[in-house]
Design an enzyme around this catalytic site. Structure first.
Site, PDB file in Angstrom:
ATOM      1  N   ASP A 163       2.345   6.409  -2.262  1.00 54.39           N
ATOM      2  CA  ASP A 163       3.411   7.262  -2.778  1.00 54.39           C
ATOM      3  C   ASP A 163       3.049   7.774  -4.166  1.00 54.39           C
ATOM      4  OD1 ASP A 163       5.908   8.550  -2.972  1.00 54.39           O
ATOM      5  OD2 ASP A 163       6.811   6.803  -3.937  1.00 54.39           O
ATOM      6  N   ASP A 189      -4.569 -13.736  -3.111  1.00 58.62           N
ATOM      7  CA  ASP A 189      -5.353 -14.571  -4.020  1.00 58.62           C
ATOM      8  C   ASP A 189      -6.499 -13.747  -4.608  1.00 58.62           C
ATOM      9  OD1 ASP A 189      -7.327 -14.418  -2.008  1.00 58.62           O
ATOM     10  OD2 ASP A 189      -6.676 -16.290  -1.088  1.00 58.62           O
ATOM     11  N   ARG A 221       0.823  -1.213   0.000  1.00 60.15           N
ATOM     12  CA  ARG A 221       0.000   0.000   0.000  1.00 60.15           C
ATOM     13  C   ARG A 221       0.858   1.265   0.000  1.00 60.15           C
ATOM     14  NH1 ARG A 221      -3.653   2.258   3.937  1.00 60.15           N
ATOM     15  NH2 ARG A 221      -2.680   0.993   5.547  1.00 60.15           N
ATOM     16  N   ASN A 264      -2.436   8.148   5.838  1.00 56.34           N
ATOM     17  CA  ASN A 264      -1.160   7.444   5.892  1.00 56.34           C
ATOM     18  C   ASN A 264      -0.768   6.983   7.293  1.00 56.34           C
ATOM     19  OD1 ASN A 264      -0.588   7.559   3.130  1.00 56.34           O
ATOM     20  ND2 ASN A 264       0.315   9.597   3.292  1.00 56.34           N
ATOM     21  N   ASP A 298       7.636   9.215  -6.235  1.00 57.71           N
ATOM     22  CA  ASP A 298       8.880   9.940  -5.997  1.00 57.71           C
ATOM     23  C   ASP A 298       9.413   9.774  -4.579  1.00 57.71           C
ATOM     24  OD1 ASP A 298       7.015  11.401  -4.577  1.00 57.71           O
ATOM     25  OD2 ASP A 298       7.763  13.363  -5.234  1.00 57.71           O
ATOM     26  N   VAL A 326       0.357  10.664  -4.794  1.00 54.94           N
ATOM     27  CA  VAL A 326       0.640  12.018  -4.331  1.00 54.94           C
ATOM     28  C   VAL A 326       1.989  12.447  -4.892  1.00 54.94           C
ATOM     29  CG1 VAL A 326       0.834  13.541  -2.333  1.00 54.94           C
ATOM     30  CG2 VAL A 326      -0.602  11.491  -2.197  1.00 54.94           C
ATOM     31  N   HIS A 376      -6.678  -5.556  -1.819  1.00 56.86           N
ATOM     32  CA  HIS A 376      -7.365  -5.701  -0.526  1.00 56.86           C
ATOM     33  C   HIS A 376      -7.543  -7.166  -0.145  1.00 56.86           C
ATOM     34  CE1 HIS A 376      -9.330  -1.421  -0.638  1.00 56.86           C
ATOM     35  NE2 HIS A 376      -8.034  -1.402  -0.427  1.00 56.86           N
ATOM     36  N   THR A 377      -7.029  -8.059  -0.971  1.00 59.25           N
ATOM     37  CA  THR A 377      -7.061  -9.479  -0.618  1.00 59.25           C
ATOM     38  C   THR A 377      -6.122  -9.788   0.542  1.00 59.25           C
ATOM     39  OG1 THR A 377      -6.837 -11.721  -1.481  1.00 59.25           O
ATOM     40  CG2 THR A 377      -5.251 -10.130  -2.269  1.00 59.25           C
TER      41      THR A 377
END
Length: 323
Positions: free
Chosen positions: A66, A250, A61, A93, A73, A69, A191-192
């Site tokens: 990164d 998965d 994530r 964050n 970088d 936004v 999101h698995t």
């Protein structure tokens, strides 16, 4: 005439975005200057994931947060200063973890190749290796990014999609980064793995429209189970995003969302668009899924968003502060 001018503006914007997204990146960028970089990062990640597999999801994530936004970088890694509050201290964050792992990989790379490899590239490599360690897909990571010198909390608040986003907001936000509906639904499949605190979704359980009701787009039986874990105001409990297989990468996420058991409103929103819904249900229903292949393709595409290359930016010596 107005329509013609508008079309020209769109073409120019598309050209500029295409120039900004990925120009200067290539697989094997460090072949001559730091040929061992991918091995060093992988060895670091293998050691970490062997003892702390729960770091896999937040490290994946981190790359996403990164890139959305200021582009990919490394700006999410910068610490706040007395004069500036940085991205990592923005509310979206605060749940990120694993900055010390990026620092660990960076230190190992610096020892072998001082001043050569950017922190932004290490974030991209770590995201891939974390995914592989959780039995997910591998892909060839393009490198050549440079590190930015600016990190602003407010920009994280305005650029990162939220778990409360509807499909219109999601599509628009991803399109602004040069990413398609398919990229949206594919990368949502991340999101698995991982967990979430209760607060990003408890509004769906207790007070969805301000009348003490629940979200009708969320399966009623699932609501009962979630209420057993999350009471109103709970700020500490962690809930599996993909119950039963949250430690394994998965395609089960798509089956859950198809059954109206996506944890966040942004998950359920994928059923509200014909293209994202079609992809989602196809991956859920077909034994031979294209998800792993598609995920790698979309990760490469995301990794090109507004990158700094060439002489732009810098190669940070320490990822948490500018040189």
């Amino acid at each position: 005439m107005a329509t013609c001018k508008f079309s020209v503006v769109l073409l120019v914007l598309a050209f500029v975005l295409g120039m900004a997204n990925g120009q200067g990146l290539k697989v094997g960028f460090y072949k001559k200057t730091c040929p061992s970089v991918e091995t060093i990062v992988k060895n670091t990640m293998d050691e970490v994931m062997a003892v702390s597999p729960s770091l896999g999801a937040p490290l994946l994530r981190m790359h996403f947060h990164d890139c959305f936004v200021r582009g990919c970088d490394g700006s999410v890694l910068l610490n706040s200063t007395q004069d500036n509050k940085a991205e990592k201290d923005a509310i979206p964050n605060l749940s990120l973890r694993g900055y010390q792992i990026i620092d660990r990989a960076k230190a190992a790379v610096e020892k072998a190749c001082p001043g050569v490899v950017s922190c932004a590239d290490i974030v991209a490599l770590v995201a891939r290796d974390a995914t592989v360690a959780l039995k997910g897909p591998s892909w060839k990571v393009e490198t050549g990014r440079r590190d930015g010198r600016v990190s602003i909390e407010f920009e994280a608040l305005t650029n990162l999609p939220t778990p409360f986003s509807n499909i219109t907001t999601l599509v628009q936000g991803w399109q602004q980064k040069g990413l398609s509906r398919k990229d949206l639904v594919v990368l949502s499949g991340g999101h698995t793995i991982g967990t979430s605190h209760c607060n990003p979704f408890t509004n769906r359980l207790y007070n969805f429209t301000g009348k003490g009701d629940t979200d009708p787009s969320l399966d009623s039986e699932y609501i009962v189970k979630l209420k057993e874990k999350c009471k109103p105001g709970d700020q500490t409990t962690l809930v599996e995003m993909d119950p039963g297989s949250f430690k394994t990468f998965d395609k089960n996420y798509y089956a859950l969302v198809s059954k109206r058991r996506g944890l966040f409103q942004s998950d359920s929103a994928l059923l509200d668009d014909s293209k994202t819904r079609t992809y989602l249900r196809h991956q859920a229903d077909h034994f031979k899924s294209s998800f792993f292949k598609d995920f790698g393709i979309s990760m490469v595409k995301m990794g090109r968003v507004q990158v700094l290359t060439g002489s732009a930016g810098e190669i940070r010596k320490v990822c948490s502060r500018v040189n």
